[in-house]
Structure formats: C-alpha cells, structure tokens
Enzyme design. Structure first.
Site, PDB file in Angstrom:
ATOM      1  N   TYR A 101      18.558  -7.237  21.622  1.00  0.00           N
ATOM      2  CA  TYR A 101      17.984  -7.848  22.604  1.00  0.00           C
ATOM      3  C   TYR A 101      17.422  -9.185  22.239  1.00  0.00           C
ATOM      4  O   TYR A 101      17.469  -9.834  20.772  1.00  0.00           O
ATOM      5  CB  TYR A 101      16.135  -7.045  22.841  1.00  0.00           C
ATOM      6  CG  TYR A 101      15.117  -7.666  21.415  1.00  0.00           C
ATOM      7  CD1 TYR A 101      14.336  -8.354  21.138  1.00  0.00           C
ATOM      8  CD2 TYR A 101      15.219  -6.628  20.024  1.00  0.00           C
ATOM      9  CE1 TYR A 101      13.527  -8.831  20.528  1.00  0.00           C
ATOM     10  CE2 TYR A 101      14.959  -6.935  18.458  1.00  0.00           C
ATOM     11  CZ  TYR A 101      13.152  -7.891  20.312  1.00  0.00           C
ATOM     12  OH  TYR A 101      12.615  -7.893  18.179  1.00  0.00           O
ATOM     13  N   CYS A 102      16.542 -10.104  22.933  1.00  0.00           N
ATOM     14  CA  CYS A 102      16.391 -11.467  22.464  1.00  0.00           C
ATOM     15  C   CYS A 102      15.611 -11.982  24.023  1.00  0.00           C
ATOM     16  O   CYS A 102      14.316 -11.323  23.170  1.00  0.00           O
ATOM     17  CB  CYS A 102      17.698 -12.133  23.146  1.00  0.00           C
ATOM     18  SG  CYS A 102      17.788 -12.665  24.372  1.00  0.00           S
TER      19      CYS A 102
END
Length: 237
Positions: A101-102
C-alpha cells in the site's frame, strides 16, 4: 444458417456479459497478476496471513512511514528508480503473500508490478492511507532478521515480551525479559533515550508493547513483526 450463426454469437455474448457482471471483485479480482483489495478486505487478509505467512509492505518514503503507517507493516520505499536494494529485505518471500500500500495506490501498483517481474508470486495492492481510514502507528516495524542486526548497537535494548517461562526455555542472546503486564506496571524501567527493540512469539504481544510505549512518550521503538515462532533465530537459555 446465417441467422442461426448470428443467434449463437448473440447468446455467447450475453453469457460473457452476464458472467463478467457476476465475477467477484476485490481480493480475488486479478488484473495483470496483481490482486486488488478494498480496505476491509486488506484488514481481513492481513489478520489471516499474519507475519508468519506473509508481510504487509508500505512503499511510501521513510518520512511518510514514520509519520504514520498501518500497524504490522514494514517499509520498502519506492523511488523514481524503483525499489532497488530494498527488495533484499523480502527476498525470501517470493512464494509468500505480500500486501502493498502507499498513499493513493499509484506507488503500490508500480511496486507490485516490479515484484512480479522479479518472481514474486502472490502480490496484493491495497487502498492507500489517503483512500481508506486505517489504524496508523508511528513506531518502526522491522522483520526478525533486521532486528538481529540492530541488537548489538550501543544504544539498543532488546526486550523479550513473552512470559518468564517462555523466556527461560529459550530467548535471543542479549535480550532482557519484560512481559507485557510487567511493562504496563512500570514502563519507566526502560530509558526513553535508548532504542527499544521488541519481539515475542508471534509479533502480537510485542505490538501491544510498542503501542503502549508510544503512548507513554517513547519515540525510538522498533517492533519485530515476526516472532521467534516463525523466524529462523538461534535461541539461548
């Protein structure tokens, strides 16, 4: 004959459209080899696999990670040049699930594609922290092997958060034993200016310790997301 052929083609098209509308979305909806997750699906999968079977990876910058990351995630920053040497931290996980994820999903998608090209087989891309309200923490999380490289640093204190009985049966050399209950009674037994390195059997108890110490004002907390039950770590008595 021509009308019959057209009818068959139309029926086939209707079936394809109908099946596509019924196709599952989310964690099993593969696109280009990457499995897309929704926020709730990410939380469920994260709890299901645990650090023993897979890893959650934050590919944002170190600064973004330190400001607040999903509990239980390690940091592999993605730069304009890609993941680079950071991939070495997970080079033994090519057959294990990795959840990336970011902030918005852009960097995690790029990182996922890079890992697929390097032979990683089970990659999930989750919504970013700007898209879903996760429970974020500020202490640093590392893998067990990285914790071992830090334990001999001059300003580091290695803490085994398991029970006294488990510690006596075998612990990482140099570790002191402070079960979570005793840490809650007296957190001041640990100096705030030192690096506090935490581990337990599965990563769950040490996570509680990390969160508790953070709430008490400790800022140099490093928690192992993998416990001694899942790491190839030599224990001593």
């Amino acid at each position: 004959m021509e009308k019959a052929l057209i009818a068959i083609l139309l029926i086939g098209l209707i079936i394809v459209v109908f099946q596509s509308r019924r196709a599952p979305k989310g964690d099993l909806g593969k696109r280009g080899g990457i499995r897309r997750l929704k926020g709730e699906e990410m939380k469920r999968l994260k709890e299901k696999i645990g650090a023993e079977d897979g890893l959650v990876v934050d590919v944002r910058s170190e600064e973004e990670y330190r400001a607040g990351h999903v509990a239980g995630s390690i940091n592999l920053p993605l730069t304009n040049q890609g993941l680079g040497a950071a991939v070495e931290k997970v080079d033994d996980c090519k057959e294990r699930p990795l959840i990336l994820y970011c902030r918005s999903g852009s960097r995690s998608n790029r990182a996922a594609q890079e890992l697929l090209e390097q032979g990683f087989q089970e990659i999930y891309s989750a919504p970013g922290v700007g898209q879903y309200k996760y429970d974020l923490v500020t202490y640093t999380e590392v893998r067990g092997k990285e914790l071992l490289t830090m334990k001999d640093e001059e300003d580091a204190i290695l803490v085994d958060a398991r029970s006294e009985e488990a510690y006596a049966e075998g612990h990482i050399e140099g570790a002191i034993n402070i079960p979570f209950a005793k840490l809650q009674e007296n957190p001041e037994q640990l100096p705030k200016e030192k690096k506090i390195l935490l581990y337990c059997a599965t990563g769950k108890t040490s996570t509680k310790c990390a969160q508790f110490l953070t709430e008490k004002g400790f800022q140099r907390i490093y928690n192992s997301v993998e416990g001694v039950n899942s790491c190839d770590i030599k224990l001593v008595k």
